[in-house]
Scaffold this motif. Sequence first.
Motif, short mmCIF file in Angstrom:
data_model
loop_
_atom_site.label_atom_id
_atom_site.label_comp_id
_atom_site.label_asym_id
_atom_site.label_seq_id
_atom_site.Cartn_x
_atom_site.Cartn_y
_atom_site.Cartn_z
N ASP A 1 56.44 25.05 29.50
CA ASP A 1 55.67 26.28 28.83
C ASP A 1 54.28 26.34 29.40
OD1 ASP A 1 54.46 23.89 27.93
OD2 ASP A 1 54.52 24.63 25.73
N CYS A 2 54.28 25.88 30.44
CA CYS A 2 52.69 25.99 31.25
C CYS A 2 52.71 27.08 32.17
CB CYS A 2 52.30 24.72 32.19
SG CYS A 2 50.93 24.58 32.94
N TYR A 3 51.62 27.87 31.91
CA TYR A 3 51.42 29.08 32.96
C TYR A 3 49.99 29.13 33.34
CZ TYR A 3 56.12 30.55 30.93
OH TYR A 3 57.12 30.75 30.55
N GLN A 4 49.81 30.10 34.35
CA GLN A 4 48.44 30.30 34.85
C GLN A 4 47.92 31.65 35.06
OE1 GLN A 4 47.07 29.98 39.20
NE2 GLN A 4 47.29 27.74 38.21
N LEU A 5 47.01 32.18 34.78
CA LEU A 5 46.65 33.34 35.31
C LEU A 5 45.73 33.11 36.55
CD1 LEU A 5 45.59 35.78 32.21
CD2 LEU A 5 47.89 35.74 33.62
N LEU A 6 46.24 33.56 37.82
CA LEU A 6 45.31 33.34 39.07
C LEU A 6 44.57 34.66 39.14
CD1 LEU A 6 44.67 31.54 41.45
CD2 LEU A 6 46.47 32.55 42.72
N VAL A 7 43.29 34.63 39.42
CA VAL A 7 42.54 35.84 39.42
C VAL A 7 41.79 35.89 40.48
CG1 VAL A 7 40.88 37.42 38.05
CG2 VAL A 7 42.42 35.72 36.67
N ARG A 8 41.83 36.82 41.08
CA ARG A 8 40.99 37.20 42.46
C ARG A 8 39.70 37.85 42.28
NH1 ARG A 8 45.69 39.55 43.95
NH2 ARG A 8 44.62 41.55 44.80
N PHE A 9 38.77 37.57 42.77
CA PHE A 9 37.23 38.02 42.56
C PHE A 9 36.79 38.44 43.75
CE2 PHE A 9 38.17 35.34 39.08
CZ PHE A 9 37.86 36.07 37.91
N GLY A 10 35.71 39.44 43.96
CA GLY A 10 34.73 39.66 44.69
C GLY A 10 33.37 39.45 44.08
N THR A 11 32.51 38.78 44.72
CA THR A 11 31.26 38.32 44.21
C THR A 11 30.14 38.87 44.81
OG1 THR A 11 31.02 36.26 45.00
CG2 THR A 11 32.44 36.59 43.05
N ALA A 12 30.15 39.76 45.92
CA ALA A 12 29.04 40.27 46.66
C ALA A 12 28.52 39.43 47.43
CB ALA A 12 28.40 41.21 45.92
N ASP A 13 27.09 39.39 47.26
CA ASP A 13 25.96 38.17 48.03
C ASP A 13 26.11 36.94 46.96
OD1 ASP A 13 25.88 39.56 50.46
OD2 ASP A 13 24.13 40.73 49.80
N SER A 14 26.40 36.96 45.79
CA SER A 14 26.45 35.74 44.97
C SER A 14 27.56 34.73 45.49
CB SER A 14 26.26 35.91 43.54
OG SER A 14 27.72 36.46 43.10
N MET A 15 27.22 33.55 45.05
CA MET A 15 28.51 32.47 45.17
C MET A 15 29.56 32.84 44.22
SD MET A 15 30.17 29.61 44.04
CE MET A 15 31.21 28.72 44.63
N GLY A 16 29.03 33.25 43.21
CA GLY A 16 29.72 33.68 41.65
C GLY A 16 30.38 32.71 40.81
N ALA A 17 30.07 31.69 40.76
CA ALA A 17 30.74 30.58 40.09
C ALA A 17 30.34 30.94 38.45
CB ALA A 17 30.10 29.21 40.08
N ASN A 18 29.27 31.21 38.23
CA ASN A 18 28.92 31.62 36.73
C ASN A 18 29.70 32.83 36.41
OD1 ASN A 18 27.52 29.55 36.19
ND2 ASN A 18 25.47 30.29 36.91
N PHE A 19 29.54 34.04 37.11
CA PHE A 19 30.38 35.15 36.89
C PHE A 19 31.97 35.01 36.79
CE2 PHE A 19 32.68 38.74 38.71
CZ PHE A 19 32.62 39.65 38.13
N ILE A 20 32.41 34.34 37.65
CA ILE A 20 34.09 33.86 37.65
C ILE A 20 34.38 33.24 36.19
CG2 ILE A 20 35.66 32.52 38.63
CD1 ILE A 20 34.68 33.35 41.39
N ASN A 21 33.38 32.04 35.92
CA ASN A 21 33.79 31.43 34.75
C ASN A 21 33.58 31.96 33.56
OD1 ASN A 21 34.64 29.13 36.41
ND2 ASN A 21 32.51 28.27 36.06
N THR A 22 32.68 33.02 33.60
CA THR A 22 32.30 33.74 32.11
C THR A 22 33.66 34.74 32.03
OG1 THR A 22 30.03 33.69 32.55
CG2 THR A 22 30.91 35.49 31.39
N ILE A 23 34.19 35.46 33.16
CA ILE A 23 35.15 36.31 33.04
C ILE A 23 36.35 35.52 32.66
CG2 ILE A 23 36.68 37.94 34.39
CD1 ILE A 23 33.76 38.81 33.76
N LEU A 24 36.56 34.41 33.20
CA LEU A 24 37.71 33.87 32.83
C LEU A 24 37.93 33.29 31.53
CD1 LEU A 24 38.17 31.45 35.99
CD2 LEU A 24 39.61 33.41 35.47
N GLU A 25 36.62 32.95 30.95
CA GLU A 25 36.62 32.51 29.28
C GLU A 25 36.80 33.79 28.60
OE1 GLU A 25 33.17 30.20 28.63
OE2 GLU A 25 33.64 28.43 29.96
#
Length: 444
Positions: A177-201
């Motif tokens: 019963d294990c699944y995953q949403l694998l999401v692709r991001f563009g983060t412009a000039d930022s590394m984007g970790a906080n943006f990505i984690n915020t969206i995923l949550e």
Amino acid sequence: MRPPVAPNNKQIDGFSRLTKAERRQWLLENFLPAAQAGVLPAFDAANVGWQGVLDKFSENTVANFPLPFGVAPNFVVNGRTYAVPMVIEESSVVAAASAAAKYWMTRGGFRAEVLASEKLGQLHFRWSGRPERRASLLSGLCTRVSAQTDHLTARMEERGGGVRGLTWKHLPEVAPDCYQLLVRFGTADSMGANFINTILEAYGRALESWAAECPELADDERDLEVIMAILSNHTPNCVVRAWVSCPIEQMNIPGSGVDAADFARRFQYAVEIARQDPYRAVTHNKGIMNGVDAVVLATGNDFRAIEAATHAFAAQDGQYRGLSRCRVVDGHFHFELTLPLAIGTVGGLTRLHPMASVALDLLGQPTAEELMCVMAAAGLAQNFAALRSLVTTGIQRGHMKMHLQNILSSLAATEAERRAAEAFFAGQTVSHFGVRSFLEGLRG
């Protein structure tokens, strides 16, 4: 008031609540010799404002740990000349990069291109539905989770980033019963970790409400539990390639005793060894990362993430391989490097650390893609310099020349003794024993 400590005085509760001075005092009382009392404060920033910024980068800070901030000039990348900032403690790295940059400056310089710039995030969850139902449900799920995060992605989309796509994967090797949403991001000039984690949550919350409310789901498909949401530091879709190229007759190495054609042949042979032998590949890639990490650190980026991604990339076909490639065809030498680099030029330490700001100014305030190109060129330059030494004079000649200064420092050499030692060991093998014996002779 000082928090209570355990009876053996080596354990403590509430260490983070102490002031920096109290932390230092506790370490001196329990772990450090008295001779170290003045060392920790000696490395505080003279500018009080800067020190306040540095103290907030991490937790339980008791001092700063300075590293040399050097510059490798003469880097020509895509026709533009850079003075590349490098933060590293290893002897000879900045000198080697500088020498390689100067060598290629008169042979067309470095070329580089960003092949892809997507980053990835993962949302892992348990779901009671049948795996074959995913395809029919995915479109509606994407619409729902996207609608829930429009307000979070708007600013990133204005800068050319945002969510680029979503894949729903089944991971039966973990559990049925294990699944995953694998999401692709563009983060412009930022590394984007906080943006990505915020969206995923946010996606996680939307996923749970989808399971409870979606009319297309049967009752036995509504059991859904989000396990975790986090970006992936594996970035095979955020990749840059750098290369140098010139006719073989221009590949002269003065003082090496090896002619241009023989040098190119030996160089290509050495690169191929690293492609096929993991033991050599690890050392080969470490040399590349000497150059890359030094620029990553100087610009306030995350070298641990870069290292993890790079080594995963080096093993992507199931065997760990050297990251660079070399070919000699029709009298032409071509040397290139491809590696993943998920970095940023805005946000995080890139703006908060005063020296990271200096580094970005040195580079002309580059975009993230421009900085990827410079970092890749630095890695290729470092690799070229190391291999040039290995297949000609040997690695120790240049390395130990630089290491001589470290040995002299450890033996408290005066300036006069340094000059004498440099003259004596010019062209000779450098060793700690040899340098110590020489100084003992000078000192009588």
